[in-house]
Design a protein around this motif. Structure first.
Motif, PDB file in Angstrom:
ATOM      1  N   THR A   1       0.838  -1.204   0.000  1.00 50.49           N
ATOM      2  CA  THR A   1       0.000   0.000   0.000  1.00 50.49           C
ATOM      3  C   THR A   1       0.872   1.254   0.000  1.00 50.49           C
ATOM      4  O   THR A   1       0.586   2.221  -0.719  1.00 50.49           O
ATOM      5  CB  THR A   1      -0.946  -0.004   1.214  1.00 50.49           C
ATOM      6  N   PHE A   2       1.939   1.243   0.795  1.00 49.41           N
ATOM      7  CA  PHE A   2       2.863   2.375   0.844  1.00 49.41           C
ATOM      8  C   PHE A   2       3.427   2.669  -0.549  1.00 49.41           C
ATOM      9  O   PHE A   2       3.471   3.822  -0.980  1.00 49.41           O
ATOM     10  CB  PHE A   2       3.998   2.083   1.834  1.00 49.41           C
ATOM     11  N   ASN A   3       3.845   1.629  -1.256  1.00 55.96           N
ATOM     12  CA  ASN A   3       4.410   1.821  -2.599  1.00 55.96           C
ATOM     13  C   ASN A   3       3.371   2.397  -3.559  1.00 55.96           C
ATOM     14  O   ASN A   3       3.678   3.293  -4.354  1.00 55.96           O
ATOM     15  CB  ASN A   3       4.983   0.506  -3.124  1.00 55.96           C
ATOM     16  N   GLU A   4       2.141   1.901  -3.492  1.00 59.59           N
ATOM     17  CA  GLU A   4       1.078   2.433  -4.347  1.00 59.59           C
ATOM     18  C   GLU A   4       0.780   3.886  -4.002  1.00 59.59           C
ATOM     19  O   GLU A   4       0.598   4.727  -4.892  1.00 59.59           O
ATOM     20  CB  GLU A   4      -0.185   1.583  -4.204  1.00 59.59           C
ATOM     21  N   LEU A   5       0.712   4.193  -2.707  1.00 55.60           N
ATOM     22  CA  LEU A   5       0.413   5.565  -2.281  1.00 55.60           C
ATOM     23  C   LEU A   5       1.541   6.534  -2.620  1.00 55.60           C
ATOM     24  O   LEU A   5       1.290   7.707  -2.886  1.00 55.60           O
ATOM     25  CB  LEU A   5       0.115   5.610  -0.785  1.00 55.60           C
ATOM     26  N   THR A   6       2.767   6.039  -2.610  1.00 54.48           N
ATOM     27  CA  THR A   6       3.898   6.897  -2.987  1.00 54.48           C
ATOM     28  C   THR A   6       3.737   7.370  -4.426  1.00 54.48           C
ATOM     29  O   THR A   6       3.942   8.550  -4.728  1.00 54.48           O
ATOM     30  CB  THR A   6       5.235   6.146  -2.800  1.00 54.48           C
ATOM     31  N   GLN A   7       3.339   6.460  -5.307  1.00 54.47           N
ATOM     32  CA  GLN A   7       3.122   6.845  -6.708  1.00 54.47           C
ATOM     33  C   GLN A   7       1.991   7.851  -6.833  1.00 54.47           C
ATOM     34  O   GLN A   7       2.089   8.837  -7.565  1.00 54.47           O
ATOM     35  CB  GLN A   7       2.830   5.602  -7.551  1.00 54.47           C
ATOM     36  N   ILE A   8       0.898   7.622  -6.114  1.00 55.64           N
ATOM     37  CA  ILE A   8      -0.241   8.546  -6.156  1.00 55.64           C
ATOM     38  C   ILE A   8       0.170   9.912  -5.621  1.00 55.64           C
ATOM     39  O   ILE A   8      -0.105  10.950  -6.219  1.00 55.64           O
ATOM     40  CB  ILE A   8      -1.442   7.973  -5.370  1.00 55.64           C
ATOM     41  N   LYS A   9       0.849   9.913  -4.460  1.00 55.99           N
ATOM     42  CA  LYS A   9       1.293  11.175  -3.855  1.00 55.99           C
ATOM     43  C   LYS A   9       2.169  11.962  -4.814  1.00 55.99           C
ATOM     44  O   LYS A   9       2.030  13.170  -4.957  1.00 55.99           O
ATOM     45  CB  LYS A   9       2.055  10.905  -2.557  1.00 55.99           C
ATOM     46  N   ASN A  10       3.070  11.257  -5.510  1.00 59.40           N
ATOM     47  CA  ASN A  10       4.000  11.937  -6.410  1.00 59.40           C
ATOM     48  C   ASN A  10       3.297  12.605  -7.583  1.00 59.40           C
ATOM     49  O   ASN A  10       3.815  13.573  -8.130  1.00 59.40           O
ATOM     50  CB  ASN A  10       5.073  10.971  -6.899  1.00 59.40           C
ATOM     51  N   THR A  11       2.125  12.115  -7.975  1.00 65.94           N
ATOM     52  CA  THR A  11       1.387  12.787  -9.059  1.00 65.94           C
ATOM     53  C   THR A  11       0.700  14.051  -8.550  1.00 65.94           C
ATOM     54  O   THR A  11       0.365  14.928  -9.340  1.00 65.94           O
ATOM     55  CB  THR A  11       0.325  11.856  -9.689  1.00 65.94           C
ATOM     56  N   ILE A  12       0.492  14.136  -7.240  1.00 72.88           N
ATOM     57  CA  ILE A  12      -0.214  15.277  -6.652  1.00 72.88           C
ATOM     58  C   ILE A  12       0.750  16.275  -6.019  1.00 72.88           C
ATOM     59  O   ILE A  12       0.587  17.487  -6.161  1.00 72.88           O
ATOM     60  CB  ILE A  12      -1.261  14.780  -5.619  1.00 72.88           C
ATOM     61  N   ASP A  13       1.763  15.776  -5.310  1.00 68.07           N
ATOM     62  CA  ASP A  13       2.728  16.654  -4.642  1.00 68.07           C
ATOM     63  C   ASP A  13       4.045  15.897  -4.473  1.00 68.07           C
ATOM     64  O   ASP A  13       4.228  15.170  -3.504  1.00 68.07           O
ATOM     65  CB  ASP A  13       2.196  17.110  -3.276  1.00 68.07           C
ATOM     66  N   ARG A  14       4.960  16.114  -5.410  1.00 62.02           N
ATOM     67  CA  ARG A  14       6.259  15.428  -5.341  1.00 62.02           C
ATOM     68  C   ARG A  14       7.040  15.815  -4.104  1.00 62.02           C
ATOM     69  O   ARG A  14       7.884  15.067  -3.627  1.00 62.02           O
ATOM     70  CB  ARG A  14       7.096  15.729  -6.592  1.00 62.02           C
ATOM     71  N   GLN A  15       6.776  16.999  -3.567  1.00 61.28           N
ATOM     72  CA  GLN A  15       7.501  17.464  -2.381  1.00 61.28           C
ATOM     73  C   GLN A  15       6.868  16.974  -1.078  1.00 61.28           C
ATOM     74  O   GLN A  15       7.401  17.202  -0.005  1.00 61.28           O
ATOM     75  CB  GLN A  15       7.595  18.987  -2.377  1.00 61.28           C
ATOM     76  N   GLY A  16       5.738  16.309  -1.194  1.00 63.49           N
ATOM     77  CA  GLY A  16       5.090  15.779  -0.005  1.00 63.49           C
ATOM     78  C   GLY A  16       5.923  14.672   0.632  1.00 63.49           C
ATOM     79  O   GLY A  16       6.825  14.112   0.016  1.00 63.49           O
ATOM     80  N   ILE A  17       5.603  14.393   1.873  1.00 63.34           N
ATOM     81  CA  ILE A  17       6.329  13.366   2.636  1.00 63.34           C
ATOM     82  C   ILE A  17       5.378  12.212   2.915  1.00 63.34           C
ATOM     83  O   ILE A  17       4.205  12.428   3.238  1.00 63.34           O
ATOM     84  CB  ILE A  17       6.847  13.949   3.969  1.00 63.34           C
TER      85      ILE A  17
END
Length: 170
Positions: free
Chosen positions: A53-69
């Motif tokens: 789930t973490f790996n999937e969410l990392t990809q999603i997060k990166n499409t919305i905010d690459r600078q997010g943590i």
């Protein structure tokens, strides 16, 4: 000669885990060795779905905010025991935050885009707790959503915050 690593997995049911929680409450947090092993095995059973789930969410997060943590954790044994003692009517096998992921983004707009992407990607389990619309009395703001892993059927809590809300809470 190569020795094969043998991993022994305990077999347990949801009822076994519920009864484990009941024993923890009955014994006021004192946990016998075999129960500690069962609790650790149950806790570890979240590792693979949490990582996936973490790996999937990392990809999603990166499409919305690459600078997010983004970060993840398994709740510690002691913390699980303390929560069971604090909430004795809660069944251990239904504790929704043994596995958790936190995502911190720059704005509320990004946070809500992320929330919608999560709802469209994962099976939501239970209600979404929106502490931005209704902050906790202490002032905490964030959104907590619980999803169910498609393979292992494990519940994973996802906390969404902005940097501003995260800085306040820490």
């Amino acid at each position: 000669m190569k020795l094969a690593k043998i991993e022994v997995k305990m077999k347990y049911t949801g009822g076994d885990i519920k009864r484990l929680g009941d024993r923890i409450v009955e014994n006021n947090g004192t946990v016998e060795e075999k129960d500690l092993e069962l609790l650790q095995e149950y806790r570890k059973s979240f590792t693979k779905p949490l990582t996936k789930t973490f790996n999937e969410l990392t990809q999603i997060k990166n499409t919305i905010d690459r600078q997010g943590i983004i970060a993840f954790r398994l709740k510690r044994i002691k913390t699980i025991i303390n929560k069971v003692l604090r909430k004795p009517d809660m069944n251990l096998n239904r504790m929704g935050d043994i596995a958790g992921i936190r995502i911190i983004v720059r704005s509320e707009t990004q946070l809500y885009k992320l929330l919608n992407a999560i709802k469209n990607t994962f099976e939501v389990s239970g209600k979404i707790r929106n502490y931005i619309e209704s902050p906790k009395t202490i002032g905490y703001k964030g959104v907590h959503i619980y999803i169910k892993d498609s393979e292992a059927k494990k519940i994973i809590e996802i906390q969404l915050r902005t940097f501003e809300y995260h800085n306040w809470s820490t």
